[in-house]
Design an enzyme around this catalytic site. Structure first.
Site, PDB file in Angstrom:
ATOM      1  N   CYS A 169      -5.340   2.469  -3.331  1.00 17.43           N
ATOM      2  CA  CYS A 169      -4.302   3.724  -2.897  1.00 17.43           C
ATOM      3  C   CYS A 169      -2.615   2.255  -2.968  1.00 17.43           C
ATOM      4  O   CYS A 169      -1.376   1.372  -2.202  1.00 17.43           O
ATOM      5  CB  CYS A 169      -3.631   3.239  -1.015  1.00 17.43           C
ATOM      6  SG  CYS A 169      -5.286   4.676  -0.860  1.00 17.43           S
TER       7      CYS A 169
ATOM      8  N   GLN B  10      -4.284  -5.226   7.203  1.00 11.93           N
ATOM      9  CA  GLN B  10      -5.151  -5.760   6.616  1.00 11.93           C
ATOM     10  C   GLN B  10      -5.573  -7.098   6.931  1.00 11.93           C
ATOM     11  O   GLN B  10      -5.776  -7.799   7.073  1.00 11.93           O
ATOM     12  CB  GLN B  10      -5.164  -6.517   5.341  1.00 11.93           C
ATOM     13  CG  GLN B  10      -5.369  -4.725   4.448  1.00 11.93           C
ATOM     14  CD  GLN B  10      -6.647  -3.965   4.661  1.00 11.93           C
ATOM     15  OE1 GLN B  10      -7.645  -4.280   4.615  1.00 11.93           O
ATOM     16  NE2 GLN B  10      -7.158  -2.672   4.022  1.00 11.93           N
TER      17      GLN B  10
ATOM     18  N   ASP C 281       3.286  -4.254   8.366  1.00 11.19           N
ATOM     19  CA  ASP C 281       2.544  -3.170   8.209  1.00 11.19           C
ATOM     20  C   ASP C 281       0.975  -4.353   8.037  1.00 11.19           C
ATOM     21  O   ASP C 281       0.192  -5.474   7.155  1.00 11.19           O
ATOM     22  CB  ASP C 281       2.511  -3.328   7.058  1.00 11.19           C
ATOM     23  CG  ASP C 281       0.633  -2.014   6.172  1.00 11.19           C
ATOM     24  OD1 ASP C 281      -0.269  -2.566   7.097  1.00 11.19           O
ATOM     25  OD2 ASP C 281       0.771  -1.821   5.122  1.00 11.19           O
TER      26      ASP C 281
ATOM     27  N   LYS D 259      -9.687  -0.391  11.310  1.00  9.25           N
ATOM     28  CA  LYS D 259     -10.173  -1.716  10.599  1.00  9.25           C
ATOM     29  C   LYS D 259     -10.899  -2.762  11.019  1.00  9.25           C
ATOM     30  O   LYS D 259     -11.281  -3.517  10.235  1.00  9.25           O
ATOM     31  CB  LYS D 259      -9.608  -1.374   9.142  1.00  9.25           C
ATOM     32  CG  LYS D 259      -9.029  -0.708   8.475  1.00  9.25           C
ATOM     33  CD  LYS D 259      -7.773  -1.851   7.400  1.00  9.25           C
ATOM     34  CE  LYS D 259      -6.793  -0.209   6.777  1.00  9.25           C
ATOM     35  NZ  LYS D 259      -8.145   0.855   5.931  1.00  9.25           N
TER      36      LYS D 259
ATOM     37  N   HIS E  26       0.684  -1.002   0.444  1.00  9.18           N
ATOM     38  CA  HIS E  26      -0.584   0.172   0.102  1.00  9.18           C
ATOM     39  C   HIS E  26       0.811   0.808   0.101  1.00  9.18           C
ATOM     40  O   HIS E  26       1.956   1.365   0.657  1.00  9.18           O
ATOM     41  CB  HIS E  26      -1.015  -0.097   1.327  1.00  9.18           C
ATOM     42  CG  HIS E  26      -2.442   0.873   1.223  1.00  9.18           C
ATOM     43  ND1 HIS E  26      -1.841   2.545   1.880  1.00  9.18           N
ATOM     44  CD2 HIS E  26      -3.465   0.925   1.302  1.00  9.18           C
ATOM     45  CE1 HIS E  26      -2.835   2.852   1.995  1.00  9.18           C
ATOM     46  NE2 HIS E  26      -3.792   1.832   1.306  1.00  9.18           N
TER      47      HIS E  26
HETATM   48  N1  C6P Z   1      -6.322   0.010   2.834  1.00 12.57           N
HETATM   49  C1  C6P Z   1      -8.181   0.104   1.822  1.00 12.57           C
HETATM   50  O1  C6P Z   1      -8.943   0.201   1.255  1.00 12.57           O
HETATM   51  P1  C6P Z   1      -4.394   3.689   7.072  1.00 12.57           P
HETATM   52  O2  C6P Z   1      -4.980   4.349   6.475  1.00 12.57           O
HETATM   53  O3  C6P Z   1      -3.558   4.767   8.043  1.00 12.57           O
HETATM   54  O4  C6P Z   1      -5.751   3.297   8.422  1.00 12.57           O
HETATM   55  O5  C6P Z   1      -4.640   2.556   6.384  1.00 12.57           O
HETATM   56  C2  C6P Z   1      -3.255   2.635   5.764  1.00 12.57           C
HETATM   57  C3  C6P Z   1      -3.393   1.188   4.944  1.00 12.57           C
HETATM   58  C4  C6P Z   1      -2.039   0.666   5.148  1.00 12.57           C
HETATM   59  N2  C6P Z   1      -1.808  -0.232   4.141  1.00 12.57           N
HETATM   60  C5  C6P Z   1      -2.254  -1.565   3.834  1.00 12.57           C
HETATM   61  C6  C6P Z   1      -2.072  -2.880   4.117  1.00 12.57           C
HETATM   62  C7  C6P Z   1      -4.179  -0.990   3.724  1.00 12.57           C
HETATM   63  O6  C6P Z   1      -5.156  -1.415   3.472  1.00 12.57           O
HETATM   64  C8  C6P Z   1      -4.033   0.392   4.184  1.00 12.57           C
HETATM   65  C9  C6P Z   1      -5.314   1.012   4.226  1.00 12.57           C
HETATM   66  C10 C6P Z   1      -7.511   0.964   2.373  1.00 12.57           C
HETATM   67  O7  C6P Z   1      -7.541  -0.770   0.780  1.00 12.57           O
HETATM   68  C11 C6P Z   1      -7.837   2.074   2.038  1.00 12.57           C
HETATM   69  S1  C6P Z   1      -6.650   3.088   1.290  1.00 12.57           S
END
Ligand code: C6P
Length: 412
Positions: free
Chosen positions: A365, A202, A199, A225, A122
């Site tokens: 993203c 997910q 990371d 999430k 991401h």
């Molecule tokens: N992906 C998706 O719809 P934040 O925004 O900081 O809470 O999470 C960022 C992030 C980092 N790593 C992974 C693997 C992610 O999937 C995400 C967030 C969302 O897929 C929003 S773009």
């Protein structure tokens, strides 16, 4: 056993309609919905205990501090961390990555060094490392992704060398659904003395994750999430690493003492929590953790795997629909990206929305990954504890309807 139909009653938003149709929420990878227990914890905090933390000597401040630190304890327990001092609250996963890129990376990464990532990261786990590499004249390397959406670990021995300072990878892909063999990567990296950043955005919401077992050096994830509110994230790191890192942001609460020309730093974890944090959000996150613990993360994983297996089977029966990522449900989480021949993902997303079905369409993203796949966008359905097989059926029916509508338009 997880009873999704019963759990749904805990989520007030799932009772609403969208465009006159019952809401089918299939976008939990973007953000999950929140159960009453979390909403109530938030309201209770603001109506009964609201005060600033770590500062006052009055009862409310002590109560708020106990609630905030209690949530830290819950997070610590949830991921099996050795002690609460290793849990840093941030705004989200993104901020946790930036914290490490700045506070750890600036000290340890120098000109000519390398940071090893994967092609499926991401932007949150890519751009902060790009910024660091540019500043330090270091370079980024990437573990390739195979055509079926897995990491090609055969290239690991060539990719890790004496200049590799860090390996950072996602536990689960938000596009392909792939669950990565993080432990294998960790063992290979540690054999070279290289620390590993995971990371978990997910991963942590969807399966049991224990940091002592994973033996990662850093782990980041977001409360929103996993049933919690927006504006709260977590960075876990090994204590020795946190101790030697400089602070990320300066200000109140992160200091031990301050003079006009210099300051000394607070103990862990507060050294990394400058300014008034999202106290109410953290407290409500504690309630989210307890909710997930009551279900059990093994059950969460089992439910999502079953639902994903059903969705993969049903979706792949649709003529012209192809699914991205591994087709084995055991190798993936509850994220299913797909393509319907002749239908742009954004058009599909709009047509599904008209049926009350929320999916995500776009690059998620992950622009470099999409570029590698030769795509501009995918349609993506993602599942969580409250989703049911009936909702998968509704998704399938709505896709068939969209296809029919488009073929009529195309033949006009
Ligand atoms: N992906 C998706 O719809 P934040 O925004 O900081 O809470 O999470 C960022 C992030 C980092 N790593 C992974 C693997 C992610 O999937 C995400 C967030 C969302 O897929 C929003 S773009």
């Amino acid at each position: 056993m997880l009873d999704a139909a019963r759990l749904r009653k805990d989520f007030p938003i799932l009772d609403r309609t969208v465009h006159g149709k019952p809401l089918v929420y299939l976008d939990s990878a973007a953000t999950s919905q929140k159960p009453k227990a979390v909403l109530e914890a938030l309201t209770r905090y603001y109506s009964e205990s609201n005060a600033n933390i770590h500062r006052g000597i009055h009862a409310l401040s002590e109560e708020a501090t106990a609630l905030y630190e209690g949530a830290r304890g819950a997070v610590c327990r949830f991921i099996g961390a050795p002690k609460p001092a290793t849990i840093i609250f941030t705004r989200n996963t993104t901020e946790a990555v930036n914290l490490v890129a700045q506070a750890w990376g600036r000290r340890h990464v120098n000109a000519g060094d390398e940071i090893l990532l994967t092609e499926m990261e991401h932007h949150s786990n890519l751009v902060p490392w790009q910024m660091l590499a540019q500043e330090k004249k270091a370079s980024l390397k990437f573990i390739p992704v195979t055509p079926d959406g897995r990491l090609d670990l055969s290239s690991l021995p060539q990719l890790m060398g004496p200049r590799t300072r860090l390996v950072s990878l996602t536990l689960a892909s938000n596009v392909l659904g792939t669950i990565n063999p993080v432990k294998e990567v960790q063992q290979a990296a540690h054999a070279h003395g290289i620390p590993v950043f995971v990371d978990g955005a997910q991963g942590v919401p969807h399966m049991p994750v224990h940091v002592m077992d994973l033996n990662c050096d850093f782990l980041a994830f977001s409360a929103h999430k996993m049933l919690g509110p927006t504006g709260v994230g977590v960075l876990y790191a090994k204590e020795a690493l946190l101790e030697e890192m400089d602070p990320f942001l300066g200000g109140g609460d992160m200091i031990k003492d301050v003079w006009l020309d210099h300051s000394t730093w607070n103990d862990l974890p507060w050294k990394f929590e400058a300014g008034t944090p999202n106290i109410g959000g953290v407290v409500a996150f504690g309630a989210a953790i307890e909710y997930l613990e009551r279900i059990g993360m093994e059950e969460v994983r089992r439910h999502e795997q079953e639902l994903t297996a059903y969705a993969l089977k049903k979706l792949r029966e649709i003529d012209g629909l192809s699914v991205h990522g591994p087709l084995d449900p055991a190798a993936r989480g509850g994220v299913v990206s797909f393509e319907v021949k002749g239908l742009h993902p954004h058009d599909l997303g709009q047509l599904l929305d008209a049926e009350g079905i929320a999916i995500r369409a776009g690059h998620h993203c992950c622009k470099p990954l999409l570029r590698k796949m030769g795509l501009m966008a995918t349609a993506r359905a993602s599942f969580y504890i409250y989703n049911t097989a009936q909702e998968v059926d509704l998704l399938v029916q709505a896709i068939l309807k969209a296809k029919e509508l488009f073929s009529v338009v195309a033949h006009r």
